[in-house]
Design an enzyme around this catalytic site. Sequence first.
Site, PDB file in Angstrom:
ATOM      1  N   TYR A 108      46.187   0.611   9.304  1.00  0.00           N
ATOM      2  CA  TYR A 108      47.109   1.530   9.993  1.00  0.00           C
ATOM      3  C   TYR A 108      47.295   1.094  11.456  1.00  0.00           C
ATOM      4  O   TYR A 108      48.421   1.023  11.961  1.00  0.00           O
ATOM      5  CB  TYR A 108      46.527   2.944   9.916  1.00  0.00           C
ATOM      6  N   SER A 135      52.403   5.559  16.709  1.00  0.00           N
ATOM      7  CA  SER A 135      51.233   6.431  16.789  1.00  0.00           C
ATOM      8  C   SER A 135      50.490   6.037  18.055  1.00  0.00           C
ATOM      9  O   SER A 135      50.733   4.954  18.616  1.00  0.00           O
ATOM     10  CB  SER A 135      50.359   6.170  15.557  1.00  0.00           C
TER      11      SER A 135
HETATM   12  P1  NAD Z   1      53.077  13.062   5.642  1.00  0.00           P
HETATM   13  O1  NAD Z   1      52.133  12.457   4.674  1.00  0.00           O
HETATM   14  O2  NAD Z   1      53.101  14.536   5.828  1.00  0.00           O
HETATM   15  O3  NAD Z   1      54.582  12.587   5.343  1.00  0.00           O
HETATM   16  C1  NAD Z   1      54.866  11.245   5.086  1.00  0.00           C
HETATM   17  C2  NAD Z   1      56.107  11.175   4.237  1.00  0.00           C
HETATM   18  O4  NAD Z   1      56.390   9.791   4.010  1.00  0.00           O
HETATM   19  C3  NAD Z   1      55.932  11.845   2.880  1.00  0.00           C
HETATM   20  O5  NAD Z   1      57.023  12.709   2.622  1.00  0.00           O
HETATM   21  C4  NAD Z   1      55.891  10.675   1.902  1.00  0.00           C
HETATM   22  O6  NAD Z   1      56.439  10.976   0.622  1.00  0.00           O
HETATM   23  C5  NAD Z   1      56.734   9.652   2.648  1.00  0.00           C
HETATM   24  N1  NAD Z   1      56.477   8.285   2.185  1.00  0.00           N
HETATM   25  C6  NAD Z   1      55.289   7.685   1.959  1.00  0.00           C
HETATM   26  N2  NAD Z   1      55.491   6.438   1.490  1.00  0.00           N
HETATM   27  C7  NAD Z   1      56.827   6.248   1.429  1.00  0.00           C
HETATM   28  C8  NAD Z   1      57.658   5.177   1.029  1.00  0.00           C
HETATM   29  N3  NAD Z   1      57.133   4.018   0.556  1.00  0.00           N
HETATM   30  N4  NAD Z   1      58.995   5.319   1.093  1.00  0.00           N
HETATM   31  C9  NAD Z   1      59.519   6.484   1.558  1.00  0.00           C
HETATM   32  N5  NAD Z   1      58.809   7.539   1.937  1.00  0.00           N
HETATM   33  C10 NAD Z   1      57.463   7.418   1.872  1.00  0.00           C
HETATM   34  O7  NAD Z   1      52.753  12.331   7.026  1.00  0.00           O
HETATM   35  P2  NAD Z   1      53.194  12.660   8.536  1.00  0.00           P
HETATM   36  O8  NAD Z   1      51.964  13.048   9.256  1.00  0.00           O
HETATM   37  O9  NAD Z   1      54.381  13.513   8.585  1.00  0.00           O
HETATM   38  O10 NAD Z   1      53.557  11.174   9.001  1.00  0.00           O
HETATM   39  C11 NAD Z   1      54.871  10.746   9.270  1.00  0.00           C
HETATM   40  C12 NAD Z   1      54.791   9.543  10.177  1.00  0.00           C
HETATM   41  O11 NAD Z   1      54.160   9.924  11.401  1.00  0.00           O
HETATM   42  C13 NAD Z   1      53.969   8.391   9.600  1.00  0.00           C
HETATM   43  O12 NAD Z   1      54.562   7.159   9.951  1.00  0.00           O
HETATM   44  C14 NAD Z   1      52.645   8.540  10.330  1.00  0.00           C
HETATM   45  O13 NAD Z   1      51.955   7.327  10.411  1.00  0.00           O
HETATM   46  C15 NAD Z   1      53.117   9.025  11.684  1.00  0.00           C
HETATM   47  N6  NAD Z   1      52.104   9.678  12.492  1.00  0.00           N
HETATM   48  C16 NAD Z   1      51.488  10.808  12.035  1.00  0.00           C
HETATM   49  C17 NAD Z   1      50.534  11.410  12.858  1.00  0.00           C
HETATM   50  C18 NAD Z   1      49.812  12.660  12.419  1.00  0.00           C
HETATM   51  O14 NAD Z   1      48.826  13.005  13.081  1.00  0.00           O
HETATM   52  N7  NAD Z   1      50.248  13.367  11.407  1.00  0.00           N
HETATM   53  C19 NAD Z   1      50.225  10.873  14.108  1.00  0.00           C
HETATM   54  C20 NAD Z   1      50.884   9.723  14.524  1.00  0.00           C
HETATM   55  C21 NAD Z   1      51.827   9.131  13.707  1.00  0.00           C
END
Ligand code: NAD
Length: 259
Positions: free
Chosen positions: A154, A141
């Site tokens: 985080y 991130s």
């Molecule tokens: P999201 O909540 O839409 O999806 C996250 C997924 O991870 C979900 O399907 C959830 O069931 C799964 N998950 C959670 N805990 C888990 C576990 N213990 N084992 C297996 N699966 C698990 O979130 P997102 O926004 O798609 O985030 C995905 C990644 O991208 C994350 O690592 C997040 O930190 C990163 N990220 C997101 C953003 C953003 O703005 N959305 C920005 C930077 C980084």
Amino acid sequence: MRLHNQVALITGAGRGIGRAIAEHYAREGARVAVADLTLNSARDTVDAIEQAGGTAMALAMDVTNEQAVDQGVAAIVERWGQLDIALANAGIQHIDPVHKLAFSDWSKVMSVHLDGAFLVTRAALRQMYEQDGGTMLYMGSVHSVEASPLKAPYVAAKHGMLGLCRAVAKEGAEHGVRSNIICPGFVRTPLVDKQIPEQAKELGISEEDVISKVMLKNTVDGQFTTLEDVSELAVHLAAFPSAALTGQSIVVSHGWHMQ
Ligand code: NAD
């Protein structure tokens, strides 16, 4: 197709960024193992990939569970005989200032991101070393290289994933394994939608102000990063043809962070 004949594992791919990358990888010719907490959520993504003509398998894999991760990777190798790309993407968020943060909330965030990334890396590397090559990817991130208030676990976990990525780049080189970390700015997914009202409450401002004055304040154009932006970068990093690109963090954030 840029990922023809490749086999990829993506964790947390039942929705959000992981799902978008899974679908993009499949369009580029990869066979994709879609892992998520429940088989049902993973199956949604698999159905979408198969309906579009791609190949995928669903895995129930809590990334904090050593046995589930090891068994999931074994199932991929049993089905497809190889593992070329592994993306540690599963993640959660928790909003609280440090002085109010429960140890259990700190531990949960650290565990999903850091223990999860370690377990996926270890299982994937064992296979990649055996087949003399592969690509590790991490979903970092902007918070892998920047801090924001209210997100200490985080921020700490995402910085930790950057360290793991770099260590794997050093160790993996002699086995033909590259390792890179994707660092997106804010992308509209359930993870972000959930934190907008939480931050508004904590900061005493409106949800519109959370978006414009907190989340997108430091971008060059006030825009969210999109699922397509992130998945295109994930394809590029997976398909890159040489070890010239390893140990790198690539920030995709509309200029929020420049490095
Ligand atoms: P999201 O909540 O839409 O999806 C996250 C997924 O991870 C979900 O399907 C959830 O069931 C799964 N998950 C959670 N805990 C888990 C576990 N213990 N084992 C297996 N699966 C698990 O979130 P997102 O926004 O798609 O985030 C995905 C990644 O991208 C994350 O690592 C997040 O930190 C990163 N990220 C997101 C953003 C953003 O703005 N959305 C920005 C930077 C980084």
